[in-house]
Design an enzyme around this catalytic site. Structure first.
Site, PDB file in Angstrom:
ATOM      1  CB  SER A   1      -0.841  -0.010   1.286  1.00  0.00           C
ATOM      2  OG  SER A   1      -1.414   1.246   1.543  1.00  0.00           O
TER       3      SER A   1
ATOM      4  CE1 TYR B   1      -4.065  -2.137   5.352  1.00  0.00           C
ATOM      5  CE2 TYR B   1      -3.242   0.056   4.822  1.00  0.00           C
ATOM      6  CZ  TYR B   1      -3.795  -1.155   4.422  1.00  0.00           C
ATOM      7  OH  TYR B   1      -4.063  -1.379   3.080  1.00  0.00           O
TER       8      TYR B   1
END
Ligand SMILES: NC(=O)c1ccc[n+]([C@@H]2O[C@H](COP(=O)([O-])OP(=O)(O)OC[C@H]3O[C@@H](n4cnc5c(N)ncnc54)[C@H](O)[C@@H]3O)[C@@H](O)[C@H]2O)c1
Length: 268
Positions: free
Chosen positions: A155, A168
């Site tokens: 990401s 995350y």
């Protein structure tokens, strides 16, 4: 140029919907046989809708309509037993696995000092440890055939900090460490390993986070602040275009690298 992907076999985690599904269909369109692995049931954390068995079934039919075979496997990337069973079924059906798209992942918000330990563990276990658990069962097959491609779906959070997303981000930075280390270790076997780094993607994950936060999907995507190009997000098909390139021989000398698909965000 000949299609070097035809008749290859790809193992895709988190394949039921979102990016995993788009990648499965794009690879199937190139003649790649698909192993679609997904938990295909709800989890209390992160609490938004995950993939389903119905979606796995419809994915199989859509792959078959592209004239390739598709094996579906319900399983959790945290459970070695589920992975072992799926990899055994895949080798029984196809003989080997050529491409691994480590894509299964969850996302959820939480302030660093308020995050329950169980949420930290779930995030790291699925997004990071799960990628390793899956890869370690498939890498020996790739070593035996002296070729393979692994693509880890990180990401932009794997290349920057993110507000209320430290767990995350930690999992996604961790995938960069795995990518670079595996690339070194596996290059002698002609196995290439790269990571991709999308900005917000228009998937059920984004919709699910929006529902949990009482925000619109656009607001969630824009929260990560500032695509340069005037779009709130990219589409799953933009991700599959990048994965197709990395999986193919067009990228035959590309390994250990991070591929950003961020509509310019990280340039800010
Ligand atoms: N959506 C975004 O904005 C975005 C941006 C950048 C990176 N990513 C990453 O891309 C990947 C795919 O995201 P998406 O947007 O398609 O998400 P999604 O939630 O729409 O789909 C994820 C899929 O993974 C499956 N899954 C979740 N936990 C699993 C587990 N423990 N075992 C097996 N399968 C599991 C789900 O059932 C679902 O089908 C994730 O790793 C995510 O972190 C997402």
């Amino acid at each position: 140029m000949t299609n070097d992907l035809k008749n290859k076999v790809a193992f895709i985690t988190g394949a039921a919907h979102g990016q995993g599904r788009a990648v499965a269909l794009a690879l199937a369109g190139e003649g790649v046989h698909i192993v679609a692995f997904d938990i295909a049931k709800p989890l209390s954390y992160p609490g938004y809708t995950l993939g389903s068995e119905t979606e796995l079934d419809s994915l199989r039919r859509e792959c078959e309509a592209r004239n390739v075979r598709c094996l579906t496997a319900q399983g959790d990337v945290r459970r070695d037993e589920d992975i072992r069973r799926a990899v055994e079924a895949a080798t029984a059906e196809f003989g080997t696995i050529d491409i691994l798209f480590n894509n299964a992942g969850i996302c959820a918000y939480g302030l660093v000092h308020e995050l329950p330990e169980e949420e930290w563990d779930a995030m790291l276990d699925i997004n990071l440890k799960g990628a390793w658990l899956v890869a370690r069962r498939i890498i020996p097959l790739m070593m035996a055939q002296q070729s393979g491609v692994i693509i880890n779906n990180s990401s932009i959070a794997g290349l920057r900090g993110m507000n209320r997303l430290s767990h995350y981000a930690a999992s996604k930075w961790g995938l960069v460490g795995l990518t670079k280390s595996w690339a070194i270790e596996l290059a002698p076997y002609n196995i290439r390993v790269n990571s991709i780094h999308p900005t917000g993607v228009n998937t059920p994950m984004n919709d699910g986070l929006a529902a949990l936060e009482g925000a619109t999907p656009q607001e969630i995507a824009e929260r990560s602040a500032g695509n340069l190009l005037p779009v709130p997000w990219v589409e799953p098909e933009d991700v599959s275009a990048m994965v197709l390139f990395l999986a193919s021989d067009k990228a035959r000398y590309v390994t250990g690298s991070q591929f950003v698909l961020d509509a310019g965000l990280l340039t800010r």
